[in-house]
Scaffold this motif. Structure first.
Motif, short mmCIF file in Angstrom:
data_model
loop_
_atom_site.label_atom_id
_atom_site.label_comp_id
_atom_site.label_asym_id
_atom_site.label_seq_id
_atom_site.Cartn_x
_atom_site.Cartn_y
_atom_site.Cartn_z
N LYS A 103 0.87 -1.18 0.00
CA LYS A 103 0.00 0.00 0.00
C LYS A 103 0.90 1.23 0.00
CE LYS A 103 -4.38 0.94 1.76
NZ LYS A 103 -5.40 0.62 2.72
N SER A 104 0.59 2.19 -0.87
CA SER A 104 1.37 3.42 -0.93
C SER A 104 0.86 4.41 0.10
CB SER A 104 1.28 4.03 -2.32
OG SER A 104 0.01 4.60 -2.53
N GLY A 105 1.65 5.47 0.33
CA GLY A 105 1.22 6.53 1.22
C GLY A 105 -0.03 7.22 0.72
N ALA A 106 -0.27 7.16 -0.60
CA ALA A 106 -1.45 7.77 -1.21
C ALA A 106 -2.66 6.85 -1.16
CB ALA A 106 -1.16 8.15 -2.66
N GLY A 107 -2.49 5.63 -0.60
CA GLY A 107 -3.61 4.72 -0.45
C GLY A 107 -3.80 3.72 -1.59
N ARG A 108 -2.93 3.74 -2.59
CA ARG A 108 -3.05 2.76 -3.69
C ARG A 108 -2.48 1.42 -3.24
NH1 ARG A 108 -1.58 7.52 -6.26
NH2 ARG A 108 0.63 7.00 -6.20
N SER A 109 -3.08 0.34 -3.72
CA SER A 109 -2.62 -1.01 -3.37
C SER A 109 -2.27 -1.78 -4.64
CB SER A 109 -3.72 -1.78 -2.64
OG SER A 109 -3.98 -1.21 -1.39
N TRP A 110 -1.31 -2.69 -4.52
CA TRP A 110 -0.95 -3.57 -5.61
C TRP A 110 -0.31 -4.82 -5.03
CZ3 TRP A 110 1.61 0.69 -4.10
CH2 TRP A 110 2.95 0.58 -3.80
N ASN A 111 -0.30 -5.89 -5.82
CA ASN A 111 0.26 -7.17 -5.41
C ASN A 111 1.55 -7.43 -6.15
OD1 ASN A 111 -1.98 -7.91 -3.74
ND2 ASN A 111 -3.12 -8.28 -5.61
N GLN A 112 2.50 -8.07 -5.47
CA GLN A 112 3.73 -8.51 -6.11
C GLN A 112 4.04 -9.91 -5.62
OE1 GLN A 112 6.12 -4.66 -5.39
NE2 GLN A 112 7.08 -5.61 -7.17
N LEU A 113 4.62 -10.71 -6.51
CA LEU A 113 5.03 -12.06 -6.16
C LEU A 113 6.55 -12.08 -6.04
CD1 LEU A 113 2.86 -14.09 -8.71
CD2 LEU A 113 2.30 -13.45 -6.37
N TYR A 114 7.05 -12.79 -5.02
CA TYR A 114 8.49 -12.92 -4.80
C TYR A 114 8.80 -14.37 -4.51
CZ TYR A 114 8.32 -7.88 -3.77
OH TYR A 114 8.12 -6.52 -3.82
N ASP A 115 10.02 -14.80 -4.85
CA ASP A 115 10.48 -16.07 -4.32
C ASP A 115 10.51 -15.92 -2.81
OD1 ASP A 115 10.88 -17.27 -6.79
OD2 ASP A 115 12.97 -16.61 -6.93
N ALA A 116 10.12 -16.95 -2.08
CA ALA A 116 10.03 -16.86 -0.62
C ALA A 116 11.35 -16.44 0.01
CB ALA A 116 9.57 -18.20 -0.04
N ASP A 117 12.48 -16.82 -0.62
CA ASP A 117 13.78 -16.47 -0.04
C ASP A 117 14.37 -15.17 -0.59
OD1 ASP A 117 14.40 -17.39 -2.56
OD2 ASP A 117 15.90 -18.85 -1.89
N ALA A 118 13.60 -14.42 -1.38
CA ALA A 118 14.08 -13.13 -1.89
C ALA A 118 14.33 -12.19 -0.72
CB ALA A 118 13.06 -12.53 -2.84
N ARG A 119 15.39 -11.39 -0.80
CA ARG A 119 15.74 -10.46 0.27
C ARG A 119 15.09 -9.11 0.02
NH1 ARG A 119 17.30 -13.16 4.36
NH2 ARG A 119 18.68 -11.54 5.08
N ILE A 120 14.35 -8.58 1.01
CA ILE A 120 13.66 -7.30 0.92
C ILE A 120 14.23 -6.39 2.00
CG2 ILE A 120 11.42 -6.13 0.98
CD1 ILE A 120 11.51 -8.25 -1.21
N THR A 121 14.69 -5.20 1.61
CA THR A 121 15.24 -4.26 2.58
C THR A 121 14.13 -3.36 3.09
OG1 THR A 121 17.37 -4.31 1.46
CG2 THR A 121 16.99 -2.47 2.96
N LEU A 122 14.03 -3.27 4.41
CA LEU A 122 12.97 -2.51 5.05
C LEU A 122 13.54 -1.29 5.76
CD1 LEU A 122 11.04 -5.45 6.71
CD2 LEU A 122 10.52 -4.32 4.54
N ARG A 123 12.78 -0.22 5.71
CA ARG A 123 13.09 0.98 6.47
C ARG A 123 12.67 0.79 7.92
NH1 ARG A 123 10.07 6.11 4.26
NH2 ARG A 123 11.11 5.33 2.41
N ARG A 124 11.55 0.08 8.10
CA ARG A 124 11.01 -0.10 9.45
C ARG A 124 10.20 -1.39 9.49
NH1 ARG A 124 7.90 4.31 9.75
NH2 ARG A 124 5.97 3.27 9.31
N ARG A 125 10.32 -2.12 10.59
CA ARG A 125 9.51 -3.33 10.80
C ARG A 125 8.16 -2.96 11.35
NH1 ARG A 125 11.26 -8.70 10.27
NH2 ARG A 125 9.12 -8.72 9.65
N GLY A 126 7.12 -3.65 10.90
CA GLY A 126 5.78 -3.48 11.48
C GLY A 126 5.70 -4.19 12.81
N ARG A 127 4.62 -3.95 13.51
CA ARG A 127 4.42 -4.61 14.81
C ARG A 127 3.86 -5.99 14.59
NH1 ARG A 127 2.87 0.79 16.38
NH2 ARG A 127 4.42 1.52 17.85
N ARG A 128 4.27 -6.89 15.44
CA ARG A 128 3.69 -8.23 15.40
C ARG A 128 2.25 -8.16 15.90
NH1 ARG A 128 7.12 -12.09 14.22
NH2 ARG A 128 9.32 -11.84 14.64
#
Length: 131
Positions: A103-128
């Motif tokens: 979801k973007s800051g403007a409220g738009r949503s989209w789906n993406q598919l990744y290999d399960a082991d793909a590495r994604i760099t995060l600015r911040r972790r969400g809460r569990r």
């Protein structure tokens, strides 16, 4: 909810939130005066949400370094590192594929598919959930 003393122990600013009839009163006091707001419960929830989001943003400024996780370890609320804020809205794992809804800051949503082991760099972790 009441809050009233600063670190010196002297009376200072305060925040009081109380139900008043069918509404909510929010009183904020500073050394220079007082502000009182009366609003509906819906507006109070809206304000609480806005305050929570602003607090999250303020905390993200303090966070030191980005963190990298596997795509199958993403969770709701994770914010991807980059020029534009993209927040994980949902995650579904299907075998070796991670289905991520962003979801973007403007409220738009989209789906993406990744290999399960793909590495994604995060600015911040969400809460569990429940955390």
């Amino acid at each position: 909810m009441k809050s009233g003393n600063d670190d010196t122990g002297e009376p200072s600013e305060y925040l009081e939130v109380t139900p008043v009839g069918e509404g909510v009163e929010i009183r904020v006091g500073t050394r220079s005066g007082e502000l009182s707001l009366n609003c509906t419960p819906a507006r109070a929830r809206e304000l609480a949400t806005a305050l929570g989001l602003a607090a999250d943003e303020a905390e993200s400024v303090r966070s030191a370094d980005p963190v990298t996780v596997r795509a199958d370890e993403l969770r709701r609320g994770d914010v991807r590192d980059g020029d534009r804020a993209m927040t994980v809205d949902s995650v579904r794992i299907d075998g070796s594929t991670a289905h991520i809804t962003w979801k973007s800051g403007a409220g738009r949503s989209w789906n993406q598919l990744y290999d399960a082991d793909a590495r994604i760099t995060l600015r911040r972790r969400g809460r569990r959930p429940g955390g």
